[in-house]
Design an enzyme around this catalytic site. Structure first.
Site, PDB file in Angstrom:
ATOM      1  N   GLY A 223       0.819  -1.214   0.000  1.00 44.56           N
ATOM      2  CA  GLY A 223       0.000   0.000   0.000  1.00 44.56           C
ATOM      3  C   GLY A 223       0.846   1.253   0.000  1.00 44.56           C
ATOM      4  O   GLY A 223       1.902   1.295  -0.630  1.00 44.56           O
ATOM      5  N   ALA A 248       4.155   0.762 -14.394  1.00 44.21           N
ATOM      6  CA  ALA A 248       3.312   1.974 -14.337  1.00 44.21           C
ATOM      7  C   ALA A 248       2.347   2.006 -13.153  1.00 44.21           C
ATOM      8  O   ALA A 248       1.496   2.902 -13.090  1.00 44.21           O
ATOM      9  CB  ALA A 248       2.556   2.203 -15.637  1.00 44.21           C
ATOM     10  N   GLY A 250       3.166   2.785 -10.081  1.00 46.15           N
ATOM     11  CA  GLY A 250       3.514   4.028  -9.384  1.00 46.15           C
ATOM     12  C   GLY A 250       3.051   5.253 -10.170  1.00 46.15           C
ATOM     13  O   GLY A 250       2.537   6.217  -9.594  1.00 46.15           O
TER      14      GLY A 250
HETATM   15  P1  ATP Z   1       6.332   0.867 -10.821  1.00 46.35           P
HETATM   16  O1  ATP Z   1       7.793   1.256 -10.892  1.00 46.35           O
HETATM   17  O2  ATP Z   1       6.084  -0.614 -11.014  1.00 46.35           O
HETATM   18  O3  ATP Z   1       5.440   1.729 -11.637  1.00 46.35           O
HETATM   19  P2  ATP Z   1       6.556   1.834  -8.127  1.00 46.35           P
HETATM   20  O4  ATP Z   1       7.685   0.995  -7.602  1.00 46.35           O
HETATM   21  O5  ATP Z   1       6.823   3.238  -8.432  1.00 46.35           O
HETATM   22  O6  ATP Z   1       5.837   1.114  -9.335  1.00 46.35           O
HETATM   23  P3  ATP Z   1       4.856   0.680  -6.133  1.00 46.35           P
HETATM   24  O7  ATP Z   1       5.170   1.065  -4.754  1.00 46.35           O
HETATM   25  O8  ATP Z   1       5.279  -0.675  -6.583  1.00 46.35           O
HETATM   26  O9  ATP Z   1       5.371   1.839  -7.094  1.00 46.35           O
HETATM   27  O10 ATP Z   1       3.284   0.750  -6.393  1.00 46.35           O
HETATM   28  C1  ATP Z   1       2.532   1.954  -6.338  1.00 46.35           C
HETATM   29  C2  ATP Z   1       1.152   1.630  -5.793  1.00 46.35           C
HETATM   30  O11 ATP Z   1       0.531   0.679  -6.671  1.00 46.35           O
HETATM   31  C3  ATP Z   1       1.149   0.960  -4.424  1.00 46.35           C
HETATM   32  O12 ATP Z   1       1.166   1.911  -3.375  1.00 46.35           O
HETATM   33  C4  ATP Z   1      -0.131   0.146  -4.475  1.00 46.35           C
HETATM   34  O13 ATP Z   1      -1.249   0.957  -4.144  1.00 46.35           O
HETATM   35  C5  ATP Z   1      -0.236  -0.243  -5.947  1.00 46.35           C
HETATM   36  N1  ATP Z   1       0.337  -1.594  -6.181  1.00 46.35           N
HETATM   37  C6  ATP Z   1       1.594  -1.902  -6.566  1.00 46.35           C
HETATM   38  N2  ATP Z   1       1.761  -3.249  -6.646  1.00 46.35           N
HETATM   39  C7  ATP Z   1       0.577  -3.797  -6.303  1.00 46.35           C
HETATM   40  C8  ATP Z   1       0.085  -5.137  -6.194  1.00 46.35           C
HETATM   41  N3  ATP Z   1       0.877  -6.197  -6.439  1.00 46.35           N
HETATM   42  N4  ATP Z   1      -1.199  -5.311  -5.821  1.00 46.35           N
HETATM   43  C9  ATP Z   1      -2.033  -4.253  -5.580  1.00 46.35           C
HETATM   44  N5  ATP Z   1      -1.632  -2.964  -5.674  1.00 46.35           N
HETATM   45  C10 ATP Z   1      -0.348  -2.731  -6.022  1.00 46.35           C
HETATM   46  O1  RIB Z   2       7.299   3.645 -14.539  1.00 44.54           O
HETATM   47  C1  RIB Z   2       7.184   2.831 -15.673  1.00 44.54           C
HETATM   48  C2  RIB Z   2       7.958   3.408 -16.823  1.00 44.54           C
HETATM   49  O2  RIB Z   2       9.336   3.433 -16.502  1.00 44.54           O
HETATM   50  C3  RIB Z   2       7.869   2.599 -18.103  1.00 44.54           C
HETATM   51  O3  RIB Z   2       6.756   2.952 -18.897  1.00 44.54           O
HETATM   52  C4  RIB Z   2       9.210   2.851 -18.771  1.00 44.54           C
HETATM   53  O4  RIB Z   2       9.124   3.663 -19.898  1.00 44.54           O
HETATM   54  C5  RIB Z   2      10.102   3.480 -17.687  1.00 44.54           C
HETATM   55  O5  RIB Z   2      10.355   4.790 -17.930  1.00 44.54           O
END
Ligand code: ATP
Ligand code: RIB
Length: 303
Positions: A223, A248, A250
């Site tokens: 979360g 994506a 995040g």
């Molecule tokens: P990414 O780089 O993959 O775009 P991130 O590392 O920037 O993501 P995360 O912390 O992984 O960001 O995820 C952002 C939000 O997405 C989390 O706070 C959560 O609400 C949701 N999320 C991510 N992974 C999951 C999952 N496996 N199941 C449900 N919600 C998820």
């Molecule tokens: O956060 C996801 C993104 O990171 C992808 O779409 C890729 O282009 C990288 O920049």
């Protein structure tokens, strides 16, 4: 409704699905390879516009065939593209490998994102009527620093997502209204190892001590944690889903949160909306292709 401006990267994601990630030196077969419009800046812009915000993007694509596709993807999702420049050279490319658990590895080739200059932004930006500017870390850091200064002078709040992770000079913390970081980025920025809500609280406190007004730490399937300098804090659990591709998540979270805030939702409600949007994203393949609309998010929240 006031506008969201995203100043950042636009990439073509080349995504290969594999059973398991290869070990160093190993060659493996991909089950399938697809091309998806992506880039952290463009994904956040698509997420904000899809969630109902008036959103414009400042960025650069290449004068290559990917450039048109990337521009069309933004336009089709309602993002204003008048300030997306077409520059000589290749568009940004991300080589992404996704395993059966939906986890990914990303190798980034910056292309024209690496040539989005301070002068380009100065010529395009108009701060009138802007609610917030969203920044990431896939364009030159000098350009990002320029935006931080310029937006603050104009009284516009800056939301910074320093991804891929980088440290932030001490004097820039007060210029950031909201820092949005995942576990890795939180550790690089704060020096505190983040793996759960308790450590996220410590990391957020150390960033707020450096005079950033608010901090959001996303913790993947756990979360997110929010805290601000007025002592408010929230822990929002993720919604349990079966991950297909977390790319994506995040970005969707950030764009949807921005859209909810411009509509006047309170912080906790906006975080819940963003959490639902991000959960939907992880159930679908690709970056922009996986980002839900406002209607889809509301329907999912009402289930
Ligand atoms: P990414 O780089 O993959 O775009 P991130 O590392 O920037 O993501 P995360 O912390 O992984 O960001 O995820 C952002 C939000 O997405 C989390 O706070 C959560 O609400 C949701 N999320 C991510 N992974 C999951 C999952 N496996 N199941 C449900 N919600 C998820
Ligand atoms: O956060 C996801 C993104 O990171 C992808 O779409 C890729 O282009 C990288 O920049």
């Amino acid at each position: 409704m006031r506008r969201i401006v995203v100043i950042g990267s636009i990439n073509m994601d080349v995504v290969s699905n594999v059973a398991q990630f290869p070990k160093p030196g190993e060659t493996i077969h991909s089950r399938d390879t697809s091309f998806f419009p992506g880039g952290k800046g463009a994904n956040q812009a698509v997420a904000a516009a899809s969630a109902g915000a008036d959103c414009v993007m400042i960025g650069a694509v290449g004068l290559d065939p990917f450039g048109n596709t990337l521009m069309d993807s933004l336009k089709d999702r309602g993002v204003g593209v008048n300030s997306v420049l077409s520059k000589k050279g290749t568009s940004g490319i991300a080589i992404i490998t996704v395993n059966e658990e939906g986890e990914n590895y990303i190798v980034l080739s910056e292309g024209t994102n690496g040539r989005l200059t301070e002068e380009d932004v100065a010529a395009e930006v108009n701060w009138d009527g802007v609610y917030a500017v969203l920044l990431q870390n896939e364009i030159p850091w000098e350009t990002t620093q320029y935006v931080l200064q310029s937006a603050n002078k104009a009284g516009v709040r800056v939301w910074l997502n320093p991804a891929p992770a980088r440290n932030i000079p001490e004097d820039l913390f007060p210029l950031v209204d909201t820092l949005i970081v995942n576990e890795t980025e939180a550790e690089v920025v704060s020096g505190v190892k983040v793996e759960d809500f308790a450590s996220a609280e410590k990391a957020a406190a150390s960033m707020i001590d450096k005079s950033t007004a608010s901090v959001i730490i996303t913790l993947g399937e756990q979360g997110c944690y929010y805290a601000n300098g007025r002592g408010e804090h929230f822990k929002i659990p993720a919604i349990r889903v079966k991950p297909v591709d977390t790319t994506a998540a995040g970005d969707t979270f950030i764009g949807a949160y921005a859209a909810a805030c411009t509509e006047g939702l309170g912080t906790e409600e906006a975080l819940r909306f963003a959490t639902a949007a991000a959960a939907l994203t992880v159930t679908r393949p690709g970056a922009q292709s996986s980002i839900p609309t406002k209607e889809e998010i509301l329907a999912f929240m009402n289930k």
